[in-house]
Design a protein around this motif. Structure first.
Motif, PDB file in Angstrom:
ATOM      1  N   ASN A  83      -2.090  43.144   2.926  1.00  0.00           N
ATOM      2  CA  ASN A  83      -2.992  42.526   1.969  1.00  0.00           C
ATOM      3  C   ASN A  83      -3.060  43.334   0.674  1.00  0.00           C
ATOM      4  O   ASN A  83      -2.995  44.561   0.686  1.00  0.00           O
ATOM      5  CB  ASN A  83      -4.396  42.399   2.551  1.00  0.00           C
ATOM      6  CG  ASN A  83      -4.440  41.474   3.756  1.00  0.00           C
ATOM      7  OD1 ASN A  83      -3.571  40.603   3.913  1.00  0.00           O
ATOM      8  ND2 ASN A  83      -5.427  41.661   4.602  1.00  0.00           N
ATOM      9  N   VAL A  84      -3.195  42.615  -0.453  1.00  0.00           N
ATOM     10  CA  VAL A  84      -3.353  43.242  -1.757  1.00  0.00           C
ATOM     11  C   VAL A  84      -4.675  42.772  -2.358  1.00  0.00           C
ATOM     12  O   VAL A  84      -4.854  41.576  -2.616  1.00  0.00           O
ATOM     13  CB  VAL A  84      -2.195  42.897  -2.709  1.00  0.00           C
ATOM     14  CG1 VAL A  84      -2.439  43.512  -4.083  1.00  0.00           C
ATOM     15  CG2 VAL A  84      -0.872  43.370  -2.138  1.00  0.00           C
ATOM     16  N   ASP A  85      -5.595  43.694  -2.576  1.00  0.00           N
ATOM     17  CA  ASP A  85      -6.886  43.361  -3.184  1.00  0.00           C
ATOM     18  C   ASP A  85      -6.738  43.452  -4.701  1.00  0.00           C
ATOM     19  O   ASP A  85      -6.892  44.521  -5.291  1.00  0.00           O
ATOM     20  CB  ASP A  85      -7.973  44.321  -2.689  1.00  0.00           C
ATOM     21  CG  ASP A  85      -8.206  44.207  -1.188  1.00  0.00           C
ATOM     22  OD1 ASP A  85      -8.173  43.072  -0.681  1.00  0.00           O
ATOM     23  OD2 ASP A  85      -8.406  45.247  -0.533  1.00  0.00           O
ATOM     24  N   ALA A  86      -6.449  42.320  -5.342  1.00  0.00           N
ATOM     25  CA  ALA A  86      -6.178  42.304  -6.780  1.00  0.00           C
ATOM     26  C   ALA A  86      -7.457  42.370  -7.605  1.00  0.00           C
ATOM     27  O   ALA A  86      -7.483  42.978  -8.677  1.00  0.00           O
ATOM     28  CB  ALA A  86      -5.392  41.050  -7.154  1.00  0.00           C
ATOM     29  N   THR A 124     -11.194  34.746  -3.162  1.00  0.00           N
ATOM     30  CA  THR A 124     -11.376  34.924  -1.722  1.00  0.00           C
ATOM     31  C   THR A 124     -12.857  34.956  -1.394  1.00  0.00           C
ATOM     32  O   THR A 124     -13.303  34.445  -0.370  1.00  0.00           O
ATOM     33  CB  THR A 124     -10.703  36.236  -1.264  1.00  0.00           C
ATOM     34  OG1 THR A 124      -9.340  36.241  -1.700  1.00  0.00           O
ATOM     35  CG2 THR A 124     -10.745  36.370   0.242  1.00  0.00           C
ATOM     36  N   GLU A 125     -13.624  35.552  -2.302  1.00  0.00           N
ATOM     37  CA  GLU A 125     -15.078  35.599  -2.169  1.00  0.00           C
ATOM     38  C   GLU A 125     -15.708  35.471  -3.549  1.00  0.00           C
ATOM     39  O   GLU A 125     -15.082  35.789  -4.567  1.00  0.00           O
ATOM     40  CB  GLU A 125     -15.534  36.922  -1.538  1.00  0.00           C
ATOM     41  CG  GLU A 125     -15.064  37.150  -0.123  1.00  0.00           C
ATOM     42  CD  GLU A 125     -15.538  38.498   0.421  1.00  0.00           C
ATOM     43  OE1 GLU A 125     -16.331  39.162  -0.273  1.00  0.00           O
ATOM     44  OE2 GLU A 125     -15.108  38.868   1.520  1.00  0.00           O
ATOM     45  N   GLY A 126     -16.943  34.999  -3.596  1.00  0.00           N
ATOM     46  CA  GLY A 126     -17.697  34.988  -4.843  1.00  0.00           C
ATOM     47  C   GLY A 126     -17.739  33.653  -5.552  1.00  0.00           C
ATOM     48  O   GLY A 126     -17.188  32.654  -5.086  1.00  0.00           O
ATOM     49  N   LYS A 158     -10.478  38.772  -5.008  1.00  0.00           N
ATOM     50  CA  LYS A 158      -9.268  38.006  -4.744  1.00  0.00           C
ATOM     51  C   LYS A 158      -8.292  38.885  -3.966  1.00  0.00           C
ATOM     52  O   LYS A 158      -7.876  39.939  -4.447  1.00  0.00           O
ATOM     53  CB  LYS A 158      -8.610  37.519  -6.038  1.00  0.00           C
ATOM     54  CG  LYS A 158      -7.293  36.772  -5.829  1.00  0.00           C
ATOM     55  CD  LYS A 158      -7.478  35.509  -5.011  1.00  0.00           C
ATOM     56  CE  LYS A 158      -6.161  34.796  -4.781  1.00  0.00           C
ATOM     57  NZ  LYS A 158      -6.339  33.548  -3.973  1.00  0.00           N
ATOM     58  N   THR A 159      -7.943  38.444  -2.776  1.00  0.00           N
ATOM     59  CA  THR A 159      -6.998  39.158  -1.928  1.00  0.00           C
ATOM     60  C   THR A 159      -5.767  38.288  -1.702  1.00  0.00           C
ATOM     61  O   THR A 159      -5.885  37.110  -1.326  1.00  0.00           O
ATOM     62  CB  THR A 159      -7.636  39.513  -0.574  1.00  0.00           C
ATOM     63  OG1 THR A 159      -8.787  40.334  -0.797  1.00  0.00           O
ATOM     64  CG2 THR A 159      -6.651  40.258   0.315  1.00  0.00           C
TER      65      THR A 159
END
Length: 341
Positions: free
Chosen positions: A17-20, A58-60, A9-10
């Motif tokens: 951008n913050v990759d949480a 965001t992915e997955g 999740k970004t």
């Protein structure tokens, strides 16, 4: 019951951008109490919001109770959320409604008839131990009672999964224990899958079957609680385990002893399961010509058994001390020499 595959999740903002959440893979079994622990900013809250669809990855892939949360339509997501309930740190109650009315509220939204709503609310009031408080307002309740209302409300739609986001952080230690005991009882009675987000190892120790440790958006360690307590692999995990195993007063006691004694060894013993309940110190004193001074000790109960830590000073002839240490190791007790003095 819950399956996460390569989930990230970004968050995008003007400042960057913050990759949480970063490439998380996780499976949680039906009927399990699963803890996710990490310090502030680790990504815990973002992860739990992905589980109930408040955020989309965001992915997955995110699957909960048979629903692929990140792919269902809005209408199906609303229905899926009826099977995924949540309780919060600050309760989130409706202050203008009574205890019973708060518990009935999700059923009202779901279109359940009034008589059925009232019947279900009364069942849940009894389940969470709030008899006699049915007509009280949140302002008239203690923190623990408010959280019991929150739990009852979360159970109203008979969910399959209960998410707890720092649900005991606003409570005192005694009230925290009572709420954790209630959650454990609900888990056993209803077979409910519970996911606990926390920064307190005590919460994990008290009721969880397994735990995942998060750091910088990633799961850095995962396993059964007793295994993680006994053999933490990552530095972050070791820090959390020390919250329980090595309180500050233990360090102060050891430092004080080291200043005074000139012989022997200070060792740290780790017990697990049945070994935590054996009279080990008595057996050492009877079997070997050594003096044993207990510096600090603590035994904690987990869902799967006992976990104990004991700091002792062993003094005597070097060969006798070595024999005593070998005997301890033969009893499946982990031993770490803290220092030679």
């Amino acid at each position: 019951m819950i399956h996460l595959q390569n989930v990230s999740k970004t968050y995008h903002s003007k400042s960057g951008n913050v990759d949480a959440v970063k490439d998380v893979n996780l499976d949680i079994d039906k009927g399990e109490i699963f803890g996710i622990i990490g310090y502030s900013g680790a990504g815990k809250s973002s992860l739990i919001r992905l589980l109930n669809g408040l955020e989309l990855p965001t992915e997955g892939i995110v699957e909960v109770a048979g629903n692929r949360i990140n792919e269902v339509s809005n209408a199906k997501l609303r229905k899926a959320r009826q099977e995924i309930s949540m309780i919060f740190q600050h309760f989130n109650l409706l202050w203008s409604r009574t205890v019973r009315q708060n518990i009935m509220f999700p059923l009202e939204i779901a279109g359940v008839p009034t008589s059925k709503r009232r019947e279900r609310a009364n069942e849940l009031i009894k389940l969470v131990g709030l008899e006699g408080k049915e007509n009280a307002y949140p302002s008239q309740l203690s923190g623990g009672q408010k959280q019991r209302v929150g739990i009852a409300r979360a159970l109203a739609n008979d969910p399959k999964v209960l998410l707890c986001d720092e649900a005991t952080s606003a409570l005192d230690p005694q009230t925290t224990d009572s709420i954790l005991e209630l959650l454990a009882d609900i888990n056993k009675r209803l077979g409910l899958t519970i996911v606990l987000i926390t920064h307190e190892m005590h919460v994990i120790r008290k009721i969880c079957h397994r735990v995942a440790v998060m750091e910088n958006g990633r799961i850095v360690e995962e396993g059964e609680v007793l295994r993680v307590f006994r053999q933490p692999k990552e530095e972050m995990t070791k820090r959390f385990v020390k919250q329980l195993a090595e309180p500050e007063e233990a360090k102060e006691t050891i430092e004080h002893v080291l200043e005074r004694v000139k012989e022997g060894q200070v060792v740290r013993l780790s017990f697990i399961g049945d070994s935590a309940e054996q009279p080990l110190i008595t057996e050492i004193i009877r079997s070997f010509n050594v003096d044993v001074n207990i510096l600090q000790g603590k035994i904690s109960q987990t869902q799967e058994g006992a976990f104990g830590t004991l700091f002792i000073h062993i003094n005597g002839e070097e060969t006798e001390v070595e024999k005593a240490i070998a005997y301890i190791q033969s009893k499946q007790v982990e031993i770490e020499v803290m220092t030679h003095v």
